[in-house]
Design an enzyme around this catalytic site. Structure first.
Site, PDB file in Angstrom:
ATOM      1  N   GLN A  95      41.942 -45.266 -29.813  1.00 33.25           N
ATOM      2  CA  GLN A  95      40.780 -44.853 -30.068  1.00 33.25           C
ATOM      3  C   GLN A  95      39.836 -46.279 -29.934  1.00 33.25           C
ATOM      4  O   GLN A  95      39.752 -46.983 -31.030  1.00 33.25           O
ATOM      5  CB  GLN A  95      40.466 -44.215 -31.317  1.00 33.25           C
ATOM      6  CG  GLN A  95      41.227 -42.914 -31.093  1.00 33.25           C
ATOM      7  CD  GLN A  95      40.840 -41.655 -30.285  1.00 33.25           C
ATOM      8  OE1 GLN A  95      39.611 -41.330 -30.351  1.00 33.25           O
ATOM      9  NE2 GLN A  95      41.889 -41.223 -29.675  1.00 33.25           N
ATOM     10  N   ALA A 140      34.055 -35.469 -35.838  1.00 36.61           N
ATOM     11  CA  ALA A 140      35.186 -36.295 -35.098  1.00 36.61           C
ATOM     12  C   ALA A 140      34.644 -37.120 -34.013  1.00 36.61           C
ATOM     13  O   ALA A 140      33.539 -37.255 -34.064  1.00 36.61           O
ATOM     14  CB  ALA A 140      36.023 -34.908 -34.456  1.00 36.61           C
ATOM     15  N   HIS A 141      35.594 -37.617 -33.185  1.00 34.59           N
ATOM     16  CA  HIS A 141      35.232 -38.569 -32.249  1.00 34.59           C
ATOM     17  C   HIS A 141      34.362 -38.226 -31.306  1.00 34.59           C
ATOM     18  O   HIS A 141      34.406 -36.892 -30.890  1.00 34.59           O
ATOM     19  CB  HIS A 141      36.511 -39.105 -31.880  1.00 34.59           C
ATOM     20  CG  HIS A 141      37.634 -38.401 -31.321  1.00 34.59           C
ATOM     21  ND1 HIS A 141      38.716 -38.934 -30.646  1.00 34.59           N
ATOM     22  CD2 HIS A 141      37.520 -37.055 -31.046  1.00 34.59           C
ATOM     23  CE1 HIS A 141      39.228 -37.802 -30.319  1.00 34.59           C
ATOM     24  NE2 HIS A 141      38.841 -36.725 -30.344  1.00 34.59           N
ATOM     25  N   ASN A 142      33.512 -38.919 -30.724  1.00 33.57           N
ATOM     26  CA  ASN A 142      32.576 -38.774 -29.721  1.00 33.57           C
ATOM     27  C   ASN A 142      31.506 -37.796 -29.767  1.00 33.57           C
ATOM     28  O   ASN A 142      30.880 -37.659 -28.828  1.00 33.57           O
ATOM     29  CB  ASN A 142      33.379 -38.268 -28.459  1.00 33.57           C
ATOM     30  CG  ASN A 142      34.777 -39.120 -27.992  1.00 33.57           C
ATOM     31  OD1 ASN A 142      34.742 -40.542 -28.411  1.00 33.57           O
ATOM     32  ND2 ASN A 142      35.870 -38.401 -27.876  1.00 33.57           N
ATOM     33  N   SER A 184      33.485 -34.418 -29.408  1.00 31.99           N
ATOM     34  CA  SER A 184      32.667 -34.310 -28.291  1.00 31.99           C
ATOM     35  C   SER A 184      31.658 -33.383 -28.617  1.00 31.99           C
ATOM     36  O   SER A 184      31.065 -32.852 -27.576  1.00 31.99           O
ATOM     37  CB  SER A 184      33.310 -34.260 -27.005  1.00 31.99           C
ATOM     38  OG  SER A 184      34.374 -35.352 -26.961  1.00 31.99           O
TER      39      SER A 184
END
Lengths: 346, 346, 346
Positions: free
Chosen positions: C200, C241-243, C261
């Site tokens: 990441q 969460a990521h993105n 995302s």
């Protein structure tokens, strides 16, 4: 970081179509990439971006047949997705800060055992009799309790805690604020309505290659151990209660909660916010949709489940669709009743 | 640890059937016990294990009539479950690490007041004017804010935080990463769509014998106090918002969320992941099934509730069962319509 | 603190009806206020309390017409609620402890850059190349990773963590145990059922005036950045969460979970325990009821949603009401079938 396309192709055992001297310095998604970026194409539905991307280089399948000319350099490989992961790993090596040595002040009990090439950050606490394996990294503000064991190559990010006697395997990662081995929630109801705490004398065992997300909690067993098997990946804010076992290579998304003495099989996938009741078994390979509630054991392997309480996914889709028609159905029944009354003269 | 069966029987005011010199050194569940283990039999449905167990000794009811011969030594007592809890407590005394003294470096403000026989771990922070009662244990990396009070015999496990002016009673336990007295979530919407923070000037009061799980958060009130009454037990990752009160001996399983100004009665049981809306009251003795959503006040005491939004549990079971028949019901209604059309000639 | 009513009125640009020399020293809700308290009346449904309150002074609207005599002093203002917030702010200034200077021991890397009038608490860790803006407050046990940036006037409460390279804007508040920039949950399934970690390499960006609750986690992106825009307010135990991106002035109540995302619009309101699936878009101004599950994109702006999976709120109320009638409906249909059979002679 700057890399030549030719060097990347060589690292990936791939071939170059275009200028192998071209340099890339960033990584981006194919739909947003610009000059100087490296990207990849794995999912065919993104192929159209290949012909318009501003990226300097794109990793593609060696089997790809171009439908139009491209302006980027192509790196042709067998499996673009895993090649791209390899690139990410290479870049990570080059950009991740190095963490090494013992920072001061930290607290390492004189009876603790610390392996070779270990990093211990400032304000980390390593208790009496704890054992830290080679190349482990214990970041600032971590807590390793009395007699706990951290395997080699494992990483405790800042503020992670491993309580007394807990065993962490090799190559594990505990993210920030993960708490392994807090006391299980055990209280016996008394005649006057109050509760008496039941001592929690067991421990927690994490096998190798387990990853535990930020602020996730895994409680110690009443006796024996709460066991998280090899390769399990838990996301952030997950709760695993006392006496549970989680099978190999099972993954749980964020905020899943598992009640006491539940036994979850291998290679299961639990979506975010799923709840699992205590004292039940979940068969290997079960897939559970986010927010579902598993109230009783799942015996069939490899099925997909939904709802709270869960039913098999296909059935759940039918029920959910039917529910949306329910207000109309009530009207239909009322109309039928009226019509029948008229037809039969009441 | 090694204990003679006779000594355990004496400690429990029980009697021995078999060799009172026999030694036990571990504790296990009756279905998994082996040589050297002590176990207990409380639930009659496990009685068959008594005749096959490899355990060295079993705590049983003095009223038990054996149906077969046993190979283990029996310790006969009045109440096997609470006797077993007493044994767990005794074992815990003997195996739990001792924590005592003031470790270095720790931060104790010169105007803080620390009682007798207190443990303060390394990297613990005790702010100006804070008061720590006798025999309290403040583990490493804990934070006790300015003017906060920790009662006697209370335990703050590593990384627990008690913010400024918060009052913690006696015999409380705050598990790792519990945050007591973070600012309540109060923001007033402004004309331009942004929010203006509302200062949170109140505090949090935990009465005696409260247990707070790992990474659980209890916010300070806007004014007055968020109050957690005597004997309340909260599991991990629970959220209690500002201005709430939680009544005596209420228990909440992991990941319960309680919104602002909710008032929860005494002796309630909230299952895991239950949500409670703000500004509502929940009657004493309410039992709420995991993942339920309580959107409005519960006025009847001692009832059981399920669903989101909740309905009374028996009704919920009927509705859930009916839902599974819904797709078929739609077909039935369609068939009826057709049949009626034919019967009445359209 | 003690304030004269006249001084408060002047501070609020209001007028006094009654004794302007009267002193107040506490703040309370109008229904519970007693002698010496200041309170306010904003919501007309509480007006009856005005005539019975024991409060010494009440902030009221300048347009209020008294229906009975009052015993308290009145402070008449244009907008009682925002005037009251101003009083809370004034009181907060006077009662909140001052935090200043660099406490010892703390860890500030020699290559870190610390602005003017910054507070750094004991056991706080500021890594290599980190930049701390003017007037920022870094409380005890906080972690600021290598190359991270903290804007001016931002506050990291104890135990908050900002991982390497993360950027925090100005006037942000990270509550206790908030984790910004832990690794995103990215693992690629392998042929043997195990998972390979996807590095990441991205980061997290918090724009100005963002508030992050206690033990909330915001993960770093795979590449690019997870972005939390200006003025966003997140309650405790939230997972981003990521993105993901979260639009300006969006608020999320406790225990919301947002998967990877997802892109959430501006000025949205997500109730407690809401779940948001990955890779979807949520339109500006969406309002989502607690415990709802958003499984697919919301395209219409400014609508209200409920259920799991969500439907538009009004429809959801109809469906929920209909569900409670479902057991009866099944009986009705059965009765109809029987009646029709009899009518048509089977």
């Amino acid at each position: 970081m700057k890399f030549k396309v030719g060097d990347i192709a060589q690292y990936l055992s791939g071939t170059v179509a275009g200028d192998s001297q071209k340099e890339v310095e960033n990584i981006a998604a194919i739909e947003r990439a610009s000059e100087g970026d490296l990207t990849f194409l794995s999912n065919p539905k993104y192929e159209s971006f290949l012909y318009t991307t501003q990226a300097s280089a794109v990793i593609v399948s060696q089997d790809l047949e171009l439908k139009q000319p491209v302006s980027c350099v192509l790196i042709k490989v067998k499996d673009p997705y895993s090649s791209f992961t390899m690139v990410l790993e290479m870049v990570e090596q080059s950009i991740t800060p190095r963490y090494e040595g013992i920072e001061s002040p930290s607290f390492i009990h004189e009876d603790a055992q610390v392996g070779e090439d270990v990093y211990v950050g400032a304000f980390a606490y390593i208790g009496k009799g704890a054992v830290i394996g080679d190349r482990a990294k214990i970041f600032p503000n971590c807590y390793v309790g009395e007699g706990a064991t951290i395997g080699s190559d494992s990483i405790l990010l800042p503020g992670a805690a491993v309580h007394h006697s807990v065993q962490i395997g090799n190559h594990c990662t505990l993210h920030h604020g993960a708490v392994i081995g807090a006391e299980g929630f055990g209280f016996a109801p008394q005649a006057d309505g109050s509760y008496r705490r039941t001592p929690q004398l067991g421990t927690v065992i994490l096998e190798d290659y387990v990853s535990v997300g930020a602020n996730t909690t895994i409680d110690r067993a009443t006796f024996d151990a709460t066991v998280i098997k090899k390769g399990v990946k838990l996301d952030n804010l997950v709760q695993i209660a006392h006496n549970c076992t989680v099978g190999e290579h099972t993954v749980m998304a964020a905020q899943v909660g598992v009640a006491g003495s539940a036994h979850i099989g291998a290679k299961c996938m639990l979506g975010g916010q799923v709840g699992v009741s205590g004292h039940i078994n979940i068969a290997d390979g079960s897939k559970v949709v986010p927010q579902s509630g598993i109230m009783s054991s799942i015996e069939a392997e490899g099925q997909s489940w939904m709802g709270s309480p869960i039913v098999e996914s296909k059935q759940h889709f039918r029920i959910t669709a039917a529910m949306r028609r329910l207000p109309d159905l009530i009207k239909q029944v009322r109309a039928l009743e009226k019509k029948l009354e008229q037809a039969t003269g009441g």
